[in-house]
Design a protein around this motif. Structure first.
Motif, short mmCIF file in Angstrom:
data_model
loop_
_atom_site.label_atom_id
_atom_site.label_comp_id
_atom_site.label_asym_id
_atom_site.label_seq_id
_atom_site.Cartn_x
_atom_site.Cartn_y
_atom_site.Cartn_z
N LEU A 166 -6.81 0.71 6.08
CA LEU A 166 -5.60 -0.07 6.38
C LEU A 166 -5.18 -0.75 5.10
CD1 LEU A 166 -5.18 -2.57 9.39
CD2 LEU A 166 -3.87 -2.66 7.29
N HIS A 167 -4.01 -0.41 4.59
CA HIS A 167 -3.55 -0.87 3.29
C HIS A 167 -2.35 -1.81 3.47
CE1 HIS A 167 -2.44 0.51 -1.09
NE2 HIS A 167 -3.16 -0.59 -1.09
N HIS A 168 -2.34 -2.93 2.74
CA HIS A 168 -1.17 -3.81 2.76
C HIS A 168 -1.06 -4.54 1.43
CE1 HIS A 168 -3.13 -7.82 3.38
NE2 HIS A 168 -4.06 -7.13 4.00
N PHE A 169 0.02 -5.31 1.26
CA PHE A 169 0.35 -5.86 -0.05
C PHE A 169 0.05 -7.34 -0.22
CE2 PHE A 169 4.15 -6.11 2.59
CZ PHE A 169 4.59 -7.41 2.39
N LEU A 170 -0.41 -8.00 0.83
CA LEU A 170 -0.65 -9.44 0.74
C LEU A 170 -2.11 -9.75 0.46
CD1 LEU A 170 1.61 -10.84 3.60
CD2 LEU A 170 2.05 -10.84 1.15
N SER A 171 -2.36 -11.00 0.11
CA SER A 171 -3.71 -11.48 -0.20
C SER A 171 -4.58 -11.50 1.06
CB SER A 171 -3.61 -12.89 -0.78
OG SER A 171 -4.81 -13.61 -0.62
N PRO A 172 -5.91 -11.37 0.90
CA PRO A 172 -6.80 -11.53 2.05
C PRO A 172 -6.78 -12.94 2.63
CG PRO A 172 -8.06 -11.30 0.03
CD PRO A 172 -6.64 -10.98 -0.31
N LYS A 173 -6.21 -13.89 1.89
CA LYS A 173 -6.10 -15.26 2.39
C LYS A 173 -4.79 -15.50 3.13
CE LYS A 173 -8.99 -17.27 -1.25
NZ LYS A 173 -9.06 -18.27 -2.36
N SER A 174 -3.93 -14.50 3.14
CA SER A 174 -2.62 -14.66 3.77
C SER A 174 -2.74 -14.78 5.28
CB SER A 174 -1.72 -13.48 3.42
OG SER A 174 -2.22 -12.29 4.00
N ASN A 175 -1.72 -15.37 5.88
CA ASN A 175 -1.64 -15.46 7.34
C ASN A 175 -1.71 -14.07 7.96
OD1 ASN A 175 -0.89 -16.76 9.94
ND2 ASN A 175 1.06 -15.72 9.64
N THR A 176 -1.01 -13.12 7.38
CA THR A 176 -0.97 -11.74 7.90
C THR A 176 -2.36 -11.13 7.97
OG1 THR A 176 1.26 -11.37 7.08
CG2 THR A 176 -0.10 -9.42 7.45
N HIS A 177 -3.10 -11.23 6.87
CA HIS A 177 -4.43 -10.62 6.82
C HIS A 177 -5.41 -11.36 7.73
CE1 HIS A 177 -7.72 -8.40 4.61
NE2 HIS A 177 -8.40 -9.38 5.17
N ALA A 178 -5.49 -12.68 7.53
CA ALA A 178 -6.53 -13.46 8.21
C ALA A 178 -6.31 -13.60 9.71
CB ALA A 178 -6.63 -14.84 7.57
N ASN A 179 -5.05 -13.73 10.12
CA ASN A 179 -4.78 -14.07 11.52
C ASN A 179 -4.19 -12.94 12.36
OD1 ASN A 179 -5.66 -16.76 11.14
ND2 ASN A 179 -3.70 -17.26 10.20
N ILE B 152 -12.51 0.13 10.77
CA ILE B 152 -11.28 -0.02 10.01
C ILE B 152 -11.58 -0.83 8.76
CG2 ILE B 152 -8.92 -0.91 10.00
CD1 ILE B 152 -8.83 -0.45 13.01
N LYS B 153 -11.38 -0.23 7.61
CA LYS B 153 -11.58 -0.89 6.34
C LYS B 153 -10.23 -1.34 5.80
CE LYS B 153 -15.83 1.47 4.94
NZ LYS B 153 -16.50 2.29 3.87
N ILE B 154 -10.08 -2.65 5.60
CA ILE B 154 -8.81 -3.21 5.17
C ILE B 154 -8.79 -3.36 3.65
CG2 ILE B 154 -7.18 -5.09 5.46
CD1 ILE B 154 -8.44 -5.73 8.12
N PHE B 155 -7.73 -2.88 3.05
CA PHE B 155 -7.53 -2.99 1.61
C PHE B 155 -6.28 -3.84 1.36
CE2 PHE B 155 -10.04 0.75 2.30
CZ PHE B 155 -10.93 0.79 1.23
N PRO B 156 -6.44 -5.14 1.07
CA PRO B 156 -5.29 -6.01 0.83
C PRO B 156 -4.80 -5.88 -0.61
CG PRO B 156 -7.30 -7.28 0.68
CD PRO B 156 -7.71 -5.87 1.03
#
Length: 338
Positions: free
Chosen positions: A26-39, A58-62
């Motif tokens: 799972l790939h995205h452009f925001l930080s692992p500390k972002s609301n999107t990633h964390a919540n 599922i391996k997340i790649f922020p």
């Protein structure tokens, strides 16, 4: 040596199996500390793993750690370079001509939850945009406030000539109608653009202010007195179609059970619930939040209506009934708030 081998084999047999049948990226452009990633993304991924009894991992790649730039994410999931991505359709203009309706000023109000429900309610009218992928969720954030360096804005004329960041072409339509200059860029590039004076402000929810420290780079944030906004941005959580179809039927069912209407309210709560922290950050940094009066907001919305008309006219040239979409979207959002 034989004794050690036997001991090792016995120990291995005593441990629970940890290898999943299917590992998804799972790939995205925001930080692992972002609301999107964390919540949102991390809890969603863990819920899928749990529902699959560990058969899916599922391996997340922020932060674009799989490579490329944010506008390339849709191509990555469409072509299979990533199994799943979270991105903005607005980063690839022209590919999603129908779902843009929910970004428009005077269509979205100020509730991510209500607009997410409305997207689900009229899904058959927009699903053709996503034929090349397996859409897991299409959703919005709470809506665009206007965050500015220097002076605020009580009327559109206060923005004349100012350079404003937009996440999408529909936002650009609105900015141009205000007499300002739209500048398209992914949100990770915004802090540097503000600090260097390349832009004078941006359309964004309050939610992103703390992680990007935008409260330190802007002096004024503008929204409607009732929390109404200047349109919103559409987000897409999507899976590679062939990868999804390669899964066993029972694992496809797990993905389906964590898609669409099943997670739309979850996403709405995540984004609606993050706004106050951003407001607090702006206030605590010495910034001002301008709540426009109904009359002041109406002057912006009148020009926003011109942007809607422009979008309807352009939609017709693509064979899309934009007028019907606007009507259906407004009605669905109103019904979601009842």
């Amino acid at each position: 040596m034989i004794r050690l081998f036997v001991l090792g084999a016995a120990l291995a047999l005593s441990l629970p199996a940890s290898a999943a049948e299917v590992t998804l990226t799972l790939h995205h452009f925001l930080s692992p500390k972002s609301n999107t990633h964390a919540n949102f993304l991390a809890p969603w991924a863990r819920a899928v793993e749990e529902a699959s009894d560990g058969r899916i991992e599922i391996k997340i790649f922020p932060s674009m750690t799989m490579g490329g730039k944010p506008p390339e994410l849709y191509g990555q999931v469409r072509d299979g370079a990533a199994d799943i991505v979270w991105t903005l359709p607005g980063y690839t203009p022209g590919v999603f001509p129908r779902i843009e309706v929910f970004e428009l000023p005077t269509v979205h109000g100020g509730s991510a939850t209500e607009t997410n429900r409305a997207i689900q309610a009229i899904w058959p009218m927009v699903e053709a945009d996503f034929a090349a992928v397996k859409p897991i969720l299409v959703h919005v954030h709470a809506g665009n406030a206007l965050h500015l360096r220097g002076e605020g804005a009580r009327e559109p004329g206060d923005l004349a000539g100012r350079r404003l960041r937009t996440p999408s072409r529909t936002g650009a339509f609105m900015i141009e109608a205000w007499g300002a200059e739209p500048v398209g860029m992914p949100v990770p590039a915004l802090p540097q653009a503000l600090s260097k004076g390349a832009v004078d402000g941006a359309l964004l929810p309050f939610e992103v202010m703390p992680p990007l420290k935008l409260d330190e780079l802007t002096e004024v944030s503008v929204e409607g007195v009732d929390g109404s906004r200047f349109g919103t941005a559409i987000f897409l959580l999507a899976m590679n179609k062939e990868r999804y179809e390669s899964l066993p039927a029972d694992l496809q069912a797990v993905i389906d059970a964590h898609s669409g209407g099943a997670v739309a309210d979850m996403a709405g709560a995540v984004w609606d619930g993050a706004e106050e922290a951003g407001r607090a950050a702006q206030r605590s940094s010495g910034g001002t939040i301008q709540a426009l009066t109904a009359e002041e907001k109406a002057s912006f919305d009148a020009l926003g209506g011109a942007a809607v008309t422009r979008w309807i006219d352009e939609s017709a040239s693509r064979g899309v009934d934009g007028e019907a979409l606007v009507k259906a979207a407004r009605e669905a959002i109103a019904a979601a708030g009842d």
